[in-house]
Design an enzyme around this catalytic site. Structure first.
Site, PDB file in Angstrom:
ATOM      1  N   CYS A   1     -12.641   0.027  -1.206  1.00 54.51           N
ATOM      2  CA  CYS A   1     -12.562   0.246   0.246  1.00 54.51           C
ATOM      3  C   CYS A   1     -11.339  -0.415   0.854  1.00 54.51           C
ATOM      4  O   CYS A   1     -10.725   0.115   1.775  1.00 54.51           O
ATOM      5  CB  CYS A   1     -13.827  -0.287   0.920  1.00 54.51           C
ATOM      6  SG  CYS A   1     -15.291   0.718   0.617  1.00 54.51           S
TER       7      CYS A   1
ATOM      8  N   CYS B   1      -5.138 -11.201  -2.849  1.00 58.47           N
ATOM      9  CA  CYS B   1      -5.457  -9.920  -2.204  1.00 58.47           C
ATOM     10  C   CYS B   1      -6.500 -10.189  -1.124  1.00 58.47           C
ATOM     11  O   CYS B   1      -6.678 -11.340  -0.702  1.00 58.47           O
ATOM     12  CB  CYS B   1      -5.939  -8.890  -3.223  1.00 58.47           C
ATOM     13  SG  CYS B   1      -7.529  -9.271  -3.987  1.00 58.47           S
TER      14      CYS B   1
END
Length: 423
Positions: free
Chosen positions: A227, A391
Site C-alpha cells: 500500500c 522506508c
C-alpha cells in the site's frame, strides 16, 4: 494480487455446489429485550430472524489484521452482534493508516491496533467480547490462535501470512473469508477445505477450494506493490471489508448463498463486480502440517533472508536491522542514510540529509535477481561505510538491505522506518 482466469485453481466452469451450507454455529441463549431492540432490523429479515441472531451471539469470529480490511469488517461484525471477536495484529496505529483504517482515530496514533480496535468496538457494542492477539502469526502460534474460532477473516497485507492462515485453517477445518486490495481493485472469496452442506440425508462434508488451490504459487517478490508503494483507495477498503463481514454473517447463520466456490473481483473505477468460479485442485494433497521453521512461509514467498553469498557482508550472527537509536549513533559515525521510499512519500515527510533512491531501483527484475539497473544502483552505494536504509515502516528497506549485503555492502535497515528514526 492479480487473478488469473485460467489454470488449475480458477476456472470459468461452475465449481460450487448449489446446496446450501449448514450454519456454522448453533443458536445460543434467548435474546434479552434490549438485544431484541438493538437487532430489530435483523430480526425482521427472512432466513435470519431471532434464530440467526442467536447464532451470531454464540459465534466466535477471528479477524486477522486490524487495518484497511479488518477495520470495516470488525465494525460491522460488532454491530451485527457477533458474540466474540478475536483481533490479530502486532502493529501500532500510524497517521498514514487513518485514510482507510476506520477503526482508529487521531487519538489512537501510536497505540497498538488491537487495543484501539477493541476500544472502538466497546463504544459501538458493549455486548461484544473482544480478544486481543497482539502477535505476529507464525508456525509456532497460529494453530493456538485460530483454534476455538468458528470462522477466520483474513485481511492480512502480506503473502506469507495468507498462506500460513490458509494452511492452519485447512488443518483445523475452518472456513476463511479472504479479502485483498490493490490500488483501485479488490477481491473477496470464501475458502474452506472441508465445507459442510445441508442435504436431504443430513450434513455432508465435501472437499472445497482453499487459498492454495487458487494461488498455488506466490508472485515473485516486488511484483505486487504494498500500500505504501502502490497506494490504495481508502473508501474501497470499506466496500471489500463490508463484503467480508457479510460473508461471515452468512456462514454463521446459514442464510443466503456464500462466496464458497466463487471469487468476486471489484473494480472501483468502473465500478464493476465480476466473478470467477474456483474449485479444488484434484492434484493437490490436502494440508496436514505447517511448513517447518520460523521463516518457512517467508522463504516460500521469496522474502526470507538468503544465506550470504561469497564475499558478502556479515554471517549468520550478523543482524541486518538496527534500531532507530543505533541508526542515529551510526549516522554520527559517518554512516550514509538512504531513503528508499517513493518521491511523493519523501515530499510528504522528508528526512534531512538522506539520499533518496526508490526501493524498486535496487530490487531488479521479477525473477528476484538484480538486473543491470539494480546493479548500477547498488554500485552507487559506498562500500567503505555503513549504509542505513529507511522506508515508511521497514519492509522495503529490509528487502533492499538483503540485496545490498549480498553484493558486499554493509547495509542495515532501520526498524520502524521513518517514524522511528525521526522520533
Amino acid at each position: 494480487m492479480t487473478v488469473h482466469d485460467g489454470g488449475t485453481g480458477a476456472d470459468a466452469a461452475a465449481g460450487a455446489d448449489d446446496e446450501r451450507l449448514a450454519p456454522l454455529v448453533e443458536p445460543g441463549r434467548d435474546l434479552t429485550g434490549a438485544e431484541a431492540d438493538r437487532y430489530a432490523r435483523h430480526l425482521a429479515l427472512p432466513g435470519l430472524g431471532p434464530e440467526g441472531q442467536r447464532r451470531l451471539a454464540a459465534a466466535r469470529v477471528l479477524v486477522v489484521g486490524a487495518g484497511g480490511l479488518g477495520s470495516p469488517a470488525l465494525l460491522y461484525l460488532a454491530a451485527a452482534g457477533v458474540g466474540t471477536i478475536g483481533i490479530v495484529d502486532d502493529d501500532a496505529v500510524d497517521v498514514t493508516n487513518l485514510q482507510r483504517q476506520v477503526a482508529h482515530g487521531e487519538a489512537d496514533v501510536g497505540r497498538p491496533k488491537t487495543t484501539s480496535a477493541r476500544a472502538t468496538i466497546a463504544d459501538l457494542n458493549p455486548h461484544v467480547e473482544v480478544v486481543e492477539h497482539r502477535v505476529r502469526l507464525d508456525p509456532d502460534n497460529v494453530l493456538d490462535v485460530l483454534r476455538g474460532y468458528d470462522v477466520v477473516l483474513d485481511g492480512a497485507d502480506n503473502f506469507p501470512t495468507r498462506y500460513l492462515v490458509s494452511d492452519a485453517a485447512e488443518i483445523l477445518g475452518l472456513p476463511v473469508v479472504w479479502g485483498s486490495i490493490d490500488r483501485f481493485d479488490g477481491q473477496v472469496a470464501v475458502f474452506w477445505g472441508a465445507p459442510r452442506f445441508r442435504t436431504a440425508d443430513g450434513i455432508t462434508v465435501r472437499r472445497g477450494a482453499t487459498y492454495r488451490d487458487v494461488f498455488p504459487e506466490p508472485p515473485p517478490p516486488g511484483v505486487v506493490p504494498d500500500c505504501a508503494t502502490g497506494g490504495v483507495l481508502g473508501a474501497m477498503c470499506g466496500t471489500v471489508g463490508s463484503v467480508m463481514a457479510t460473508e461471515a454473517v452468512k456462514l454463521v447463520t446459514g442464510v443466503g448463498r456464500s462466496l464458497l466456490g466463487r471469487l468476486a473481483v471489484y473494480d472501483a473505477l468502473a465500478p464493476d463486480w465480476r466473478e470467477l468460479s474456483v474449485r479444488p485442485d484434484p492434484g493437490r494433497e490436502p494440508v496436514t502440517g505447517l511448513l517447518a521453521g520460523h521463516d518457512a512461509y517467508a522463504a516460500f514467498c521469496g522474502l526470507a533472508p538468503a544465506a550470504p553469498a561469497a564475499g558478502s557482508v556479515g554471517g549468520p550472527g550478523d543482524d541486518p536491522e538496527v534500531t532507530a537509536a543505533e541508526a542515529r549513533a551510526l549516522l554520527g559515525a559517518d554512516a550514509v542514510l538512504v531513503d528508499v521510499r517513493e518521491e511523493w512519500e519523501a515530499q510528504v515527510r522528508p528526512v534531512a540529509g538522506a539520499r533518496r533512491v526508490s526501493s524498486a531501483a535496487f530490487l531488479g527484475s521479477v525473477d528476484g535477481g538484480p538486473d543491470d539497473a539494480a546493479r548500477a544502483a547498488l554500485a552507487d552505494l559506498p562500500t567503505d561505510r555503513t549504509v542505513l536504509l529507511v522506508c515508511a515502516a521497514g519492509p522495503r528497506s529490509t528487502r533492499v538491505a538483503e540485496v545490498a549485503r549480498a553484493a558486499g555492502i554493509d547495509a542495515r535497515s532501520v526498524v520502524g522506518g521513518v517514524p522511528a528514526l525521526l522520533g
